[in-house]
Design an enzyme around this catalytic site. Structure first.
Site, PDB file in Angstrom:
ATOM      1  N   LYS A 125       0.353  -1.283  -0.330  1.00 25.51           N
ATOM      2  CA  LYS A 125      -0.098  -0.155   0.271  1.00 25.51           C
ATOM      3  C   LYS A 125       1.024   0.968   0.176  1.00 25.51           C
ATOM      4  O   LYS A 125       2.140   1.124   0.751  1.00 25.51           O
ATOM      5  CB  LYS A 125      -0.549   0.142   1.106  1.00 25.51           C
ATOM      6  CG  LYS A 125      -2.359   0.779   1.199  1.00 25.51           C
ATOM      7  CD  LYS A 125      -3.105  -0.073  -0.018  1.00 25.51           C
ATOM      8  CE  LYS A 125      -4.472   0.777  -0.191  1.00 25.51           C
ATOM      9  NZ  LYS A 125      -4.705  -0.264   0.008  1.00 25.51           N
ATOM     10  N   ASP A 165      -7.488   4.420  -4.481  1.00 23.56           N
ATOM     11  CA  ASP A 165      -7.784   4.157  -3.269  1.00 23.56           C
ATOM     12  C   ASP A 165      -8.284   5.861  -3.072  1.00 23.56           C
ATOM     13  O   ASP A 165      -8.385   6.212  -4.211  1.00 23.56           O
ATOM     14  CB  ASP A 165      -6.644   3.621  -2.173  1.00 23.56           C
ATOM     15  CG  ASP A 165      -7.522   3.176  -0.511  1.00 23.56           C
ATOM     16  OD1 ASP A 165      -7.578   2.819  -0.982  1.00 23.56           O
ATOM     17  OD2 ASP A 165      -7.417   4.100  -0.062  1.00 23.56           O
TER      18      ASP A 165
HETATM   19  P1  NDP Z   1     -13.269   7.700  -3.543  1.00 19.19           P
HETATM   20  O1  NDP Z   1     -11.470   8.969  -2.967  1.00 19.19           O
HETATM   21  O2  NDP Z   1     -13.587   8.130  -4.335  1.00 19.19           O
HETATM   22  O3  NDP Z   1     -13.958   8.526  -1.963  1.00 19.19           O
HETATM   23  C1  NDP Z   1     -13.901   8.550  -0.581  1.00 19.19           C
HETATM   24  C2  NDP Z   1     -15.653   8.269  -0.824  1.00 19.19           C
HETATM   25  O4  NDP Z   1     -14.825   8.439   1.271  1.00 19.19           O
HETATM   26  C3  NDP Z   1     -15.559  10.012  -0.633  1.00 19.19           C
HETATM   27  O5  NDP Z   1     -16.767  10.869  -0.556  1.00 19.19           O
HETATM   28  C4  NDP Z   1     -15.352  10.600   0.338  1.00 19.19           C
HETATM   29  O6  NDP Z   1     -15.379  12.071   1.112  1.00 19.19           O
HETATM   30  C5  NDP Z   1     -14.860   9.867   1.807  1.00 19.19           C
HETATM   31  N1  NDP Z   1     -14.592   9.635   2.694  1.00 19.19           N
HETATM   32  C6  NDP Z   1     -13.107  10.273   2.617  1.00 19.19           C
HETATM   33  N2  NDP Z   1     -12.502  10.484   4.315  1.00 19.19           N
HETATM   34  C7  NDP Z   1     -13.743  10.044   4.737  1.00 19.19           C
HETATM   35  C8  NDP Z   1     -13.420  10.763   6.016  1.00 19.19           C
HETATM   36  N3  NDP Z   1     -12.387  11.162   7.099  1.00 19.19           N
HETATM   37  N4  NDP Z   1     -14.654  11.122   6.609  1.00 19.19           N
HETATM   38  C9  NDP Z   1     -15.926  10.807   6.322  1.00 19.19           C
HETATM   39  N5  NDP Z   1     -16.015  11.095   4.716  1.00 19.19           N
HETATM   40  C10 NDP Z   1     -14.839  10.852   4.096  1.00 19.19           C
HETATM   41  O7  NDP Z   1     -12.238   6.334  -2.404  1.00 19.19           O
HETATM   42  P2  NDP Z   1     -13.105   5.377  -2.765  1.00 19.19           P
HETATM   43  O8  NDP Z   1     -14.100   5.059  -3.119  1.00 19.19           O
HETATM   44  O9  NDP Z   1     -11.671   4.108  -3.903  1.00 19.19           O
HETATM   45  O10 NDP Z   1     -12.351   4.515  -1.011  1.00 19.19           O
HETATM   46  C11 NDP Z   1     -13.112   4.146  -0.118  1.00 19.19           C
HETATM   47  C12 NDP Z   1     -13.034   3.109   0.503  1.00 19.19           C
HETATM   48  O11 NDP Z   1     -13.244   1.981   0.588  1.00 19.19           O
HETATM   49  C13 NDP Z   1     -11.591   3.360   1.236  1.00 19.19           C
HETATM   50  O12 NDP Z   1     -11.584   2.720   2.699  1.00 19.19           O
HETATM   51  C14 NDP Z   1     -10.472   2.446   0.485  1.00 19.19           C
HETATM   52  O13 NDP Z   1      -9.350   2.502   1.463  1.00 19.19           O
HETATM   53  C15 NDP Z   1     -11.119   1.694   0.289  1.00 19.19           C
HETATM   54  N6  NDP Z   1     -11.541   0.737  -0.896  1.00 19.19           N
HETATM   55  C16 NDP Z   1     -10.886   1.173  -2.057  1.00 19.19           C
HETATM   56  C17 NDP Z   1     -10.660   0.046  -3.523  1.00 19.19           C
HETATM   57  C18 NDP Z   1     -10.696   0.460  -4.562  1.00 19.19           C
HETATM   58  O14 NDP Z   1     -11.019  -0.036  -5.323  1.00 19.19           O
HETATM   59  N7  NDP Z   1     -10.636   1.967  -4.695  1.00 19.19           N
HETATM   60  C19 NDP Z   1     -11.294  -0.762  -3.013  1.00 19.19           C
HETATM   61  C20 NDP Z   1     -11.226  -1.674  -1.648  1.00 19.19           C
HETATM   62  C21 NDP Z   1     -11.519  -0.863  -0.560  1.00 19.19           C
HETATM   63  P3  NDP Z   1     -14.608  13.364   0.383  1.00 19.19           P
HETATM   64  O15 NDP Z   1     -14.339  13.158  -0.781  1.00 19.19           O
HETATM   65  O16 NDP Z   1     -15.584  14.422   1.138  1.00 19.19           O
HETATM   66  O17 NDP Z   1     -13.521  13.651   0.736  1.00 19.19           O
HETATM   67  O1  2IT Z   2      -8.011  -0.904  -0.594  1.00 12.51           O
HETATM   68  C1  2IT Z   2      -7.583  -1.522  -1.574  1.00 12.51           C
HETATM   69  O2  2IT Z   2      -8.340  -3.226  -2.295  1.00 12.51           O
HETATM   70  C2  2IT Z   2      -7.474  -0.954  -3.055  1.00 12.51           C
HETATM   71  N1  2IT Z   2      -7.511  -0.039  -2.466  1.00 12.51           N
HETATM   72  C3  2IT Z   2      -7.481  -1.688  -3.993  1.00 12.51           C
HETATM   73  C4  2IT Z   2      -5.690  -2.289  -4.842  1.00 12.51           C
HETATM   74  C5  2IT Z   2      -5.832  -2.298  -6.085  1.00 12.51           C
HETATM   75  O3  2IT Z   2      -4.634  -2.851  -6.240  1.00 12.51           O
HETATM   76  O4  2IT Z   2      -6.905  -2.947  -6.789  1.00 12.51           O
END
Ligand code: NDP
Ligand code: 2IT
Length: 444
Positions: A125, A165
Site C-alpha cells: 500500500k 484508493d
Molecule cells: P474515493 O476517494 O473515491 O471516495 C472516498 C469517499 O469517502 C468520498 O466520498 C469521501 O468524501 C469519503 N471520505 C473520505 N474520508 C472521509 C472522512 N474522513 N470522513 C467522511 N468521509 C470521508 O475513494 P474510494 O471510494 O476508492 O475508497 C473508499 C474506501 O474504500 C476506502 O476505505 C478505500 O480504502 C476502500 N477501498 C477502495 C477500493 C478501490 O478499488 N477504490 C478497493 C477496496 C477498498 P470527500 O470527497 O468529502 O473526502
Molecule cells: O484497498 C484496496 O483493495 C484497493 N484500494 C484496491 C487495490 C488494488 O490494487 O486494486
C-alpha cells in the site's frame, strides 16, 4: 502469554503511536490463535513476527509547484508488506490524514485480502498526505509526476503494482502511468485501474462496489433472502460507494442515504445515482448539491447522523473507523440485518463486537471489498496476455470470485468451530495460504 499475545505486545512497543496499525494487527492476530495452535512450527520460525513486519518501507519527499508558483513538499509512502504469494499489490491513497500507521494498517489488511481472492498477488500500500481537494488538473499532474519520479524505481509489473484508493482515481492513475512510461520507456501493466484506451480492464472501476454487493447477495441467498426491497445506507460517495449503490439498486434495494466528508443526503424515494455520478465523477462537487437538484431529498451537515437512519443493510464505503460503538448500537437498535464493509476497517473493534453479538450478518472488509483488487489482478492477467476481456467476462469472473470468498471464509470459520464468525473466517482463510508460502520459502 500466548505466542500471539506476545507478538501483538511487541508490535505495539516497537511501532509506538501507530494506532491504526495496532488496531488492524489486533483484529487479525487474535483471530489466528486456532491456526497458530495447530502449527507449532510457526512460532519456531517466527512466522508472525515476519508476517507483521513489512518486507520494505519506502518514505520519500514529493516536491511540487502550485498554479501560483508556490513550492509545496508532501510525504510519499510505499510499504511493500508481503510478496510470499505474488508481487506486492495494493492502492495509493492521497489524503491529508495519510501517515505511516494508516499505510501499514492498509498494507497488512491487503496481504490477507489479496490471498482471499485466490489470485497470485502479495500485499502493499502507498500514498501521500497530499490533499487533492480544490487542486487544478495541472496541480494534480505536477504532484503525480513528482510522486512517480521517485516511486518508479521501486515498482514494476512483476515487482509491485499500485492502483487507486481514496483520492486516487482514473485521472491520477493516468498521470502516474504517463510518468512511469516516460521514465522507464516501458508500456507495461505497472498500475491497475488504467484507462480503457491504454491497457485498463472493463469493470475495474465498478468492481469494488459491485463485488461488495455480490458477496452480500450471496450471504442473503444462503439465508433465503435477497436485496429486493431492502432499505440500504451506503456511506461515502466516491468510487466504491457509487458502484455499490448502483448494483444494490439493480438488485432491488432502496438506497436512501449517502455522504461525503461534509455531510449526508437522505432521499426517501431512493438515491438517483446518475445525479451522484454527475456531481462526483464529472463536476467534483459536494454531495450537498444533490439536495438542490433532487426534490424531496434533504442534506444534513456532519456525517455521523447517517447511521441513525433505520435500515436493513449498511454498506460503509468511505474510510476507517467511520462506524464507532455508538453508531453500531444505533444501527442494531434500528434492526440492521446485514453490515458489509466496502471501505477498509470502517468499523472500530468495539463496533464489530456489537454487530457480531447482535446476530446481524457482518462481512469484514478484507473479504467484502476484495472485488476491486481481484479485478486489478484480472487486469494484470490481461496486460500480461496483451488481450482484453469483455465486460460480461470480467463481471462473471468477479462474481465467481466473490461467491468463492464467501464460502471459503464460511468454511474456514466452521473448520475451527466459529461458524458465522466471518472476521475469523476471512482472517484464517487468507492467512493459511500466505503462511504456507512463507514456510516454503524458508527464513526470508
Ligand atoms: P474515493 O476517494 O473515491 O471516495 C472516498 C469517499 O469517502 C468520498 O466520498 C469521501 O468524501 C469519503 N471520505 C473520505 N474520508 C472521509 C472522512 N474522513 N470522513 C467522511 N468521509 C470521508 O475513494 P474510494 O471510494 O476508492 O475508497 C473508499 C474506501 O474504500 C476506502 O476505505 C478505500 O480504502 C476502500 N477501498 C477502495 C477500493 C478501490 O478499488 N477504490 C478497493 C477496496 C477498498 P470527500 O470527497 O468529502 O473526502
Ligand atoms: O484497498 C484496496 O483493495 C484497493 N484500494 C484496491 C487495490 C488494488 O490494487 O486494486
Amino acid at each position: 502469554m500466548t505466542y500471539v499475545e506476545r507478538v501483538l505486545d511487541d508490535l505495539k512497543k516497537r511501532n509506538p503511536g501507530e494506532k491504526e496499525f495496532h488496531q488492524a494487527a489486533t483484529e487479525i492476530l487474535l483471530t489466528l490463535e486456532p491456526v497458530i495452535n495447530a502449527h507449532p512450527e510457526y512460532e519456531k520460525s517466527a512466522l508472525l513476527e515476519r508476517f507483521t513486519e513489512p518486507e520494505r518501507t519506502i518514505l520519500f519527499r514529493v516536491p511540487w509547484v502550485d498554479d501560483n508558483g508556490n513550492v509545496h513538499v508532501n510525504k510519499g509512502y510505499r510499504v511493500q508488506f508481503n510478496s510470499a504469494i505474488g508481487p506486492y499489490k495494493g492502492g495509493l491513497r492521497f489524503h491529508p490524514s495519510v501517515n505511516l500507521s494508516i499505510i501499514k494498517f492498509l498494507g497488512l489488511e491487503q496481504i490477507l485480502k489479496n490471498s482471499l481472492t485466490g489470485l497470485p498477488i502479495g500485499g502493499g500500500k502507498g500514498g501521500s498526505d497530499f490533499d487533492p481537494k480544490g487542486k487544478s488538473d495541472r496541480e494534480i499532474m505536477a504532484f503525480c509526476q513528482s510522486f512517480m519520479t521517485e516511486l518508479f524505481r521501486h515498482i514494476g509489473a512483476d515487482t509491485d503494482v499500485p492502483a487507486g484508493d481514496i483520492g486516487v482515481g482514473a485521472r491520477e492513475v493516468g498521470y502516474l502511468f504517463g510518468q512511469y512510461k516516460r521514465l522507464r520507456d516501458e508500456h507495461v501493466g505497472v498500475l491497475t485501474g488504467r484507462g480503457l484506451s491504454y491497457g485498463g480492464s472493463l469493470i475495474r472501476k465498478e468492481a469494488t462496489g459491485y463485488g461488495l454487493v455480490y458477496i452480500t447477495a450471496e450471504a442473503m441467498k444462503c439465508r433465503g433472502d435477497g436485496f429486493e426491497g431492502k432499505t440500504t445506507i451506503v456511506s461515502g460517495s466516491g468510487n466504491v460507494a457509487i458502484y455499490a449503490c448502483e448494483k444494490a439498486q439493480q438488485l432491488g434495494a432502496k438506497v436512501v442515504a449517502m455522504y461525503d466528508s461534509n455531510g449526508y443526503i437522505y432521499d426517501p424515494n431512493g438515491i438517483q445515482i446518475e445525479v451522484v455520478k454527475q456531481l462526483k465523477e464529472v463536476e467534483r462537487a459536494r454531495i450537498k448539491e444533490y439536495a438542490n437538484r433532487v426534490p424531496g431529498s434533504t442534506y444534513t451537515e456532519g456525517c455521523k447522523g447517517i447511521w441513525t437512519i433505520p435500515c436493513d443493510v449498511a454498506l460503509p464505503c468511505a474510510t476507517q473507523n467511520e462506524i464507532d460503538a455508538e453508531s453500531a448500537a444505533a444501527l442494531v437498535k434500528n434492526g440492521v440485518k446485514y453490515v458489509a464493509e466496502g471501505a477498509n476497517m470502517p468499523s472500530t473493534l468495539e463496533a464489530i463486537e456489537i454487530f457480531q453479538k447482535s446476530g446481524a450478518v457482518f462481512l469484514p472488509a478484507k473479504a467484502a471489498n476484495a472485488g476491486g483488487v481481484a479485478t486489478s489482478a484480472l487486469e494484470m492477467a490481461q496486460s500480461s496476455g496483451r488481450l482484453y476481456w469483455s465486460a460480461e467476462e470480467v463481471d462473471a469472473k468477479l462474481k465467481t470470485i466473490m461467491i468463492n470468498i464467501y464460502h471459503n471464509m464460511e468454511n474456514a470459520a466452521k473448520k475451527y468451530g466459529f461458524e458465522g464468525n466471518y472476521v475469523m473466517g476471512a482472517n484464517i482463510a487468507g492467512f493459511e495460504k500466505v503462511a504456507e508460502a512463507m514456510m516454503a520459502h524458508g527464513i526470508v
